[in-house]
Design an enzyme around this catalytic site. Structure first.
Site: not given
Ligand code: DGL
Length: 256
Positions: A76, A186
């Site tokens: 993430c 993301c």
């Molecule tokens: N998948 C996550 C990222 O790479 C977070 C997305 C989220 O929960 O806002 O930032």
């Protein structure tokens, strides 16, 4: 005491996004055992406070380590930006690998001069990204595009829903035909790669998953933590959102 995930690599994200990273991890290290935790009951992270994301990331890492995980991948960008440095300091005995917007590979790619960076509002606001942009974006035109609401819609699993497409259009429609590459900052966004190129045009997309997989392999090798098993590894899915439906969604995203 029997530790449920002894020798596993613990991978987590706010939800399904981390599965785009997990796929690369498994491809790179096919003999390893992985446990993936999606915090879908609390997604999205990208619009929460920094403290909230830090505390939640620490709780998740605590749980995975208590169960015996030998390494952690923060799949993430948001949680990496907020928590990776603190968690590495707190758990110096464990390899903790994060993911960051793939601005470096984008700026090194030939002919990619005007670059969109799509990410959550937190990721783009924090120092980690600002430093990355200063380091790699100095002689390119780098356009950060915070995408509130986008991870949340992807989390629902219906990727061609008009809701997803309308939000995408409002976020990046103005760049149609105007950019040479897009950084997917993301881990949810690789699942809508096609929908993104349908809007901005057929340009290369860059995400951090491959770099993260290579980094994990290096860190495990350094500490002699790579599995000795020559047999196929395993992947287990856990979610903070109750019910088989969520786990079925994770498996579908993993298989697609
Ligand atoms: N998948 C996550 C990222 O790479 C977070 C997305 C989220 O929960 O806002 O930032």
């Amino acid at each position: 005491m029997q530790l449920k995930y002894r020798g596993y690599i613990g991978v987590f994200d706010s939800g399904v996004g981390g599965i785009s990273v997990l796929r690369h991890l498994v491809k790179t290290l096919p003999n390893e055992k992985f446990v993936f935790f999606g915090d879908s009951a609390n997604a999205p992270y990208g619009e929460k406070s920094r403290d909230w994301v830090l505390n939640r990331s620490r709780d998740i890492v605590d749980n995975l380590l208590d169960e015996g995980a030998k390494a952690i991948v923060i799949a993430c960008n948001t949680a990496t930006s907020v928590a990776a440095a603190t968690l590495r300091a707190d758990y110096a005995h464990v390899p903790i690998i994060g993911v960051e917007p793939a601005l470096k590979p984008a700026t090194l790619a030939p002919g990619v001069d005007r670059i969109l960076v799509m990410a959550t509002p937190i990721t783009l606001r924090l120092d980690k990204y600002q430093q990355l942009a200063r380091r790699w974006g100095a002689d390119r035109e780098v356009i950060p595009v915070p995408c509130p609401g986008l991870a949340d819609r992807i989390e629902r699993g219906d990727l061609d829903n008009p809701d997803v497409l309308e939000l995408l259009e409002s976020l990046i429609g103005r760049y149609r035909g105007e950019v040479d590459g897009v950084v997917l900052g993301c881990t949810h966004y690789p699942f809508i790669a096609r929908q993104i190129t349908e809007i901005v045009g057929n340009v290369p997309l860059f995400d951090g998953a491959e770099g993260t997989a290579r980094q994990l392999e290096r860190r495990l090798a350094e500490r002699n933590l790579l599995t000795k098993s020559a047999g196929p590894g395993t992947v287990e899915f856990l979610s903070s959102r109750e019910g088989d439906e969520e786990l079925a969604l994770y498996r579908r995203f993993f298989a697609d």
